[in-house]
Design an enzyme around this catalytic site. Structure first.
Site, short mmCIF file in Angstrom:
data_model
loop_
_atom_site.label_atom_id
_atom_site.label_comp_id
_atom_site.label_asym_id
_atom_site.label_seq_id
_atom_site.Cartn_x
_atom_site.Cartn_y
_atom_site.Cartn_z
CB SER A 1 -0.95 -0.04 1.21
OG SER A 1 -1.88 1.02 1.16
CG HIS B 1 -4.41 -1.03 -0.39
ND1 HIS B 1 -4.12 -0.95 0.95
CD2 HIS B 1 -4.86 -2.30 -0.59
CE1 HIS B 1 -4.38 -2.10 1.54
NE2 HIS B 1 -4.83 -2.94 0.63
CG ASP C 1 -5.59 -5.82 2.77
OD1 ASP C 1 -6.10 -6.93 3.05
OD2 ASP C 1 -5.59 -5.35 1.62
#
Length: 225
Positions: free
Chosen positions: A12, A39, A130
């Site tokens: 990310s 992301h 995540d």
């Protein structure tokens, strides 16, 4: 001996630079396919072209139903979860997981369920958690797991949460070399079929609450959100 031939990478914040660093160290004849989730939300993404200029492997946005092959990089397109189904990649516009779509956990869970010990899961820089549950699924199914050293990461949240499920915690500079070792079957004591446990229930509640670690990246961040 099971050959590891599928690399699943999740990242990310700061992930663009981290990914470019990793792929720059991989050979043109890599004997594995690479699937990447960054992301990006629903925003446009030029990540494949950025990776194409960083290393010798061709990178593309994954297409629904295509068969993956070694030596290629498949990037989750905006606003679609990327999952593995048999020998094919699928795109799913499902609910967000961990506030993200595409999210890392769906890719990791599906790869673990479909390929077990063939998978190498990698978590790079990013906020929050995540990928941690998905990395645990890969490890449970006999796959190899690598996490970027949180001290080396632009954003340490994701690496810190994933670290309990890591076989290797490495600085960014050491990741490409370790991937090559695992694909070639070197320095890996868990590559036999006998070492892989049964894995018929890896679908986890990826939205289960986890401890949140304060993680504020510096200004001027590059990469996903």
């Amino acid at each position: 001996m099971t050959r590891r031939d599928f690399i699943a990478i999740g990242t990310s914040s700061g992930g663009v630079d981290a990914l470019r660093a990793v792929v720059s160290g991989l050979p043109h004849d890599l004997r594995a396919a690479i699937a990447i989730v960054l992301h990006v939300g629903a925003h446009g993404s030029i990540l494949p072209s950025l990776l194409n200029t960083a290393g010798p492997l061709r990178a593309v946005h994954a297409e629904d139903g295509e068969t993956y092959s070694c030596g290629r990089i498949y990037v989750a397109p905006p606003d679609q979860h990327l999952i593995v189904e048999g020998s094919r990649l699928r795109l799913v516009h499902g609910a967000k997981e961990n506030f993200a779509r595409p999210a890392i956990d769906p890719l990791f869970r599906s790869a673990a369920a479909e390929m077990g010990p063939r998978v190498i899961g990698v978590i790079l820089t990013g906020l929050l958690d995540d990928g941690a549950a998905g990395l645990e699924a890969i490890q449970t199914c006999g796959g190899a797991t690598i996490v970027q050293d949180p001290a080396d990461a632009f954003a340490r949240g994701m690496p810190l949460h994933a670290s309990p499920f890591a076989d290797d915690i490495l600085p960014l500079a050491g990741l490409a070399g370790r991937l090559i070792e695992l694909i070639d079957g070197r320095s890996d004591a868990r590559t036999t079929d006998e070492a892989a446990p049964p894995c018929d229930a890896v679908e986890r509640d990826a939205t289960a609450p986890r401890v949140r670690v304060p993680d504020t990246p510096p200004s001027g961040a590059r990469g996903g959100g």
